[in-house]
Each structure stands twice: as C-alpha cells, then as structure tokens.
Design a protein around this motif. Structure first.
Motif, PDB file in Angstrom:
ATOM      1  N   TRP A  64      -5.155   3.145  11.211  1.00  0.00           N
ATOM      2  CA  TRP A  64      -5.551   2.934   9.805  1.00  0.00           C
ATOM      3  C   TRP A  64      -7.072   3.096   9.658  1.00  0.00           C
ATOM      4  O   TRP A  64      -7.557   3.671   8.690  1.00  0.00           O
TER       5      TRP A  64
ATOM      6  N   ALA B  40     -11.155   4.905  -4.540  1.00  0.00           N
ATOM      7  CA  ALA B  40     -10.171   4.576  -3.500  1.00  0.00           C
ATOM      8  C   ALA B  40     -10.637   5.070  -2.131  1.00  0.00           C
ATOM      9  O   ALA B  40     -10.470   4.372  -1.123  1.00  0.00           O
ATOM     10  N   GLU B  41     -11.236   6.237  -2.073  1.00  0.00           N
ATOM     11  CA  GLU B  41     -11.616   6.797  -0.776  1.00  0.00           C
ATOM     12  C   GLU B  41     -12.985   6.310  -0.307  1.00  0.00           C
ATOM     13  O   GLU B  41     -13.188   6.045   0.881  1.00  0.00           O
TER      14      GLU B  41
ATOM     15  N   TYR C 123     -12.820   2.791   0.991  1.00  0.00           N
ATOM     16  CA  TYR C 123     -12.179   2.751   2.317  1.00  0.00           C
ATOM     17  C   TYR C 123     -13.103   3.286   3.403  1.00  0.00           C
ATOM     18  O   TYR C 123     -13.154   2.749   4.503  1.00  0.00           O
TER      19      TYR C 123
ATOM     20  N   ASP D 175       0.818  -1.214   0.000  1.00  0.00           N
ATOM     21  CA  ASP D 175       0.000   0.000   0.000  1.00  0.00           C
ATOM     22  C   ASP D 175       0.855   1.267   0.000  1.00  0.00           C
ATOM     23  O   ASP D 175       0.427   2.305  -0.519  1.00  0.00           O
TER      24      ASP D 175
ATOM     25  N   PHE E 154      -6.955  -6.104  -4.234  1.00  0.00           N
ATOM     26  CA  PHE E 154      -5.898  -5.683  -3.308  1.00  0.00           C
ATOM     27  C   PHE E 154      -6.099  -6.360  -1.941  1.00  0.00           C
ATOM     28  O   PHE E 154      -5.140  -6.832  -1.315  1.00  0.00           O
TER      29      PHE E 154
ATOM     30  N   PHE F 296      -2.922  -1.550 -10.276  1.00  0.00           N
ATOM     31  CA  PHE F 296      -3.544  -0.359  -9.689  1.00  0.00           C
ATOM     32  C   PHE F 296      -2.705   0.879 -10.000  1.00  0.00           C
ATOM     33  O   PHE F 296      -3.231   1.949 -10.339  1.00  0.00           O
TER      34      PHE F 296
ATOM     35  N   HIS G 164      -9.435   6.537   7.839  1.00  0.00           N
ATOM     36  CA  HIS G 164     -10.432   6.311   6.790  1.00  0.00           C
ATOM     37  C   HIS G 164     -11.868   6.343   7.300  1.00  0.00           C
ATOM     38  O   HIS G 164     -12.772   5.760   6.688  1.00  0.00           O
TER      39      HIS G 164
ATOM     40  N   GLU H 161      -0.772  10.638   7.043  1.00  0.00           N
ATOM     41  CA  GLU H 161      -0.712   9.276   6.517  1.00  0.00           C
ATOM     42  C   GLU H 161       0.734   8.828   6.285  1.00  0.00           C
ATOM     43  O   GLU H 161       1.097   7.688   6.572  1.00  0.00           O
TER      44      GLU H 161
ATOM     45  N   GLU I 116      -9.621  -2.751  -6.049  1.00  0.00           N
ATOM     46  CA  GLU I 116      -9.715  -2.648  -4.577  1.00  0.00           C
ATOM     47  C   GLU I 116     -10.011  -4.021  -3.968  1.00  0.00           C
ATOM     48  O   GLU I 116      -9.409  -4.415  -2.975  1.00  0.00           O
TER      49      GLU I 116
ATOM     50  N   PHE J  21       1.239   1.923  -3.458  1.00  0.00           N
ATOM     51  CA  PHE J  21      -0.034   2.448  -3.972  1.00  0.00           C
ATOM     52  C   PHE J  21      -0.131   3.942  -3.664  1.00  0.00           C
ATOM     53  O   PHE J  21      -0.464   4.761  -4.527  1.00  0.00           O
ATOM     54  N   VAL J  22       0.174   4.290  -2.415  1.00  0.00           N
ATOM     55  CA  VAL J  22       0.000   5.672  -1.960  1.00  0.00           C
ATOM     56  C   VAL J  22       0.933   6.639  -2.702  1.00  0.00           C
ATOM     57  O   VAL J  22       0.573   7.795  -2.945  1.00  0.00           O
TER      58      VAL J  22
ATOM     59  N   PHE K 113      -0.919   7.275  -5.821  1.00  0.00           N
ATOM     60  CA  PHE K 113      -2.155   7.973  -5.436  1.00  0.00           C
ATOM     61  C   PHE K 113      -1.873   9.458  -5.170  1.00  0.00           C
ATOM     62  O   PHE K 113      -2.659  10.333  -5.528  1.00  0.00           O
TER      63      PHE K 113
HETATM   64  C1  LIG Z   1      -5.459   0.069  -2.190  1.00  0.00           C
HETATM   65  C2  LIG Z   1      -5.909   1.291  -1.436  1.00  0.00           C
HETATM   66  N1  LIG Z   1      -7.087   1.871  -1.768  1.00  0.00           N
HETATM   67  C3  LIG Z   1      -7.462   3.004  -1.103  1.00  0.00           C
HETATM   68  C4  LIG Z   1      -6.719   3.545  -0.114  1.00  0.00           C
HETATM   69  C5  LIG Z   1      -7.219   4.732   0.633  1.00  0.00           C
HETATM   70  N2  LIG Z   1      -6.508   5.883   0.383  1.00  0.00           N
HETATM   71  C6  LIG Z   1      -5.531   2.918   0.171  1.00  0.00           C
HETATM   72  N3  LIG Z   1      -4.710   3.393   1.115  1.00  0.00           N
HETATM   73  N4  LIG Z   1      -5.119   1.774  -0.482  1.00  0.00           N
END
Ligand SMILES: Cc1ncc(CN)c(N)n1
Length: 252
Positions: free
Chosen positions: A197, A174-175, A178, A82, A246, A151, A201, A121, A243, A85-86, A89
């Motif tokens: 965590w 993504a948001e 979560y 992640d 993941f 992703f 969210h 974060e 998602e 990912f971030v 993102f």
């Molecule tokens: C895979 C994933 N998707 C969404 C989020 C939320 N920002 C995250 N941290 N990671």
C-alpha cells in the motif's frame, strides 16, 4: 446547484460525519490573483493546498497513515471502505479522460486508469481482502461508513459536472495527500498489506503522476475566472477534509 457548492467558505456542514466550523481553517481565503502576488511558490495548486490547512497537514501526518507506514495499522475496515472509494475514483478517472481539454492530457489519465488502478491496485485489493478474510458481500457491497458515502458523492458530483478543473481538483487531492503520507515512510513495512500500500503511493512513478496532476491544475487554474477558481477551491478543500475524515474513520 451541485452539492459541494452548498458548502461555501465558512458554512456549516456535516459531510464525513465531521461538522465544519468557520474557525477551523475554512475561513475566507484571498483570491488567487491577490495571493500569488506575495506567495513564495505562486502556483495554483499551492494556492489550493495552503487554503486546505489545517486539514491537509492533519491528513498527511494522520496517526492511522503513520501506522500503515509503520506496519501496525489494522487494515480491515479501512480497505473494505477504500475498495468502495476506489470504485468511484475509477469512474472519476474515466471522467478525466473525457473532460480533459487536449489529447496529451488524456493520455496520463488513461494510462493510470488501465495500468495502475484497474490492474496493480485492483490485484492488491483482491489479495489483501482475501488475506483479511473479508467475505464476498463485504467485498462488493459492505455497509458504507458516512465518510465513504460523502466522498463517493463528492466524486460523483465532480464526474457529473464534466468540468475538467473540478474533476482534476478531486483527483489531485486524493493522490497528493497519499503521496504526502506514504513518502514519509522511513523503512518499508514487512507485511505485504502495509508494504504494497505504501509502494503504490510513493516512488518515482507515483511522484510523476502527482506532478502531472498538479501541473494540470497549474495550467488550467490561472485561466479560470475568479468564481470558477473559487469553485475549484471549495471542492479541493472539501476533498481534503474528507481525506482526513477517512483516516479518522479507519482509526475507529
Ligand atoms: C480515501 C482515499 N484517498 C486516496 C486514495 C489514493 N488513491 C485512496 N486509495 N483512498
């Protein structure tokens, strides 16, 4: 043609390591103009979300997400992936600042970018990965799981498109997903790894952020032509599928 457009409704695909099947919910979906005439909540974001079933419900009720809420999930592989990912993102949030069609829309993206992702974060990731004993190499350049690669590619494609509606669609998935799983948490888990965590969210600020993303989709989506609405739908569905994938990856 950008990659995600190749995954048309009902097409075969293997992004995220999960083959797509026409019968698994990716079948044809009515146009927004048709759908809204009978929908209970006839907004663009709900058109997208309901088209993404059954992946949507599978993601927000995923056993791995429930294990985070319950404080029992093994976070190591998940957080290593992640963090990568971030990174992408964060770049996508920057693209939203650039692609938004008016100043008042750029502000929440800029604020979330500066105050949450690159601050609270990021701090969480550093403390969490250290507590998990993750070394520098796995923190900065781990071997990526297939779903992480997919992703990141999807986010990069949305960013390169410079199309606000596509950028928005991926950010919103993504948001919103979560918020969906984290707000199902009954009582805060004890350890900081899980508790923080969940806190990142859920709660009023995160709800307002997701509300903004949805409101933007509800504002710009109906004004698009049907073909552009379908492109938003395609990328939205693909993001929801990833998602789900993941969490599958995190579960092992
Ligand atoms: C895979 C994933 N998707 C969404 C989020 C939320 N920002 C995250 N941290 N990671």
């Amino acid at each position: 043609m950008i990659g995600f457009v190749e995954f048309q409704d009902g097409a075969q695909g293997t992004a995220g390591g999960t083959p797509r099947r026409a019968e698994d919910g990716q079948a044809a979906w009515p146009a927004f103009a048709v759908w809204r005439s009978t929908a209970a909540d006839p907004v663009f974001s709900e058109w997208l979300r309901s088209a993404a079933e059954p992946d949507w419900t599978a993601a927000v009720t995923h056993p791995f997400a429930a294990a985070i809420s319950g404080g029992t999930a093994d976070m190591r592989r998940y957080l290593i992936q992640d963090f990568q990912f971030v990174d992408t993102f964060t770049a996508l949030l920057g693209a939203a600042v650039a692609a938004a069609d008016r100043f008042e829309a750029r502000v929440p993206f800029g604020r979330f970018l500066g105050q949450t992702v690159t601050d609270t974060e990021r701090g969480y990731f550093h403390r969490a990965l250290e507590a998990l004993g993750v070394d520098a190499a796995d923190m900065t350049s781990p071997e990526l799981e297939p779903v992480t690669v997919s992703f990141r590619s999807l986010m990069d494609e949305a960013r390169s498109s410079q199309d606000y509606s596509l950028v928005l669609a991926v950010l919103c998935v993504a948001e919103w997903v979560y918020l969906g799983w984290a707000s199902r948490t009954v009582s805060p888990p004890e350890g900081f790894l899980h508790r923080e965590w969940v806190e990142l969210h859920s709660g009023p600020e995160f709800e307002a952020w997701v509300g903004f993303l949805r409101a933007e989709l509800d504002r710009v989506g109906p004004a698009l032509g049907e073909a552009a609405q379908r492109r938003v739908l395609t990328i939205f569905r693909e993001a929801v599928r990833l998602e789900r994938g993941f969490f599958d990856m995190a579960e092992g």
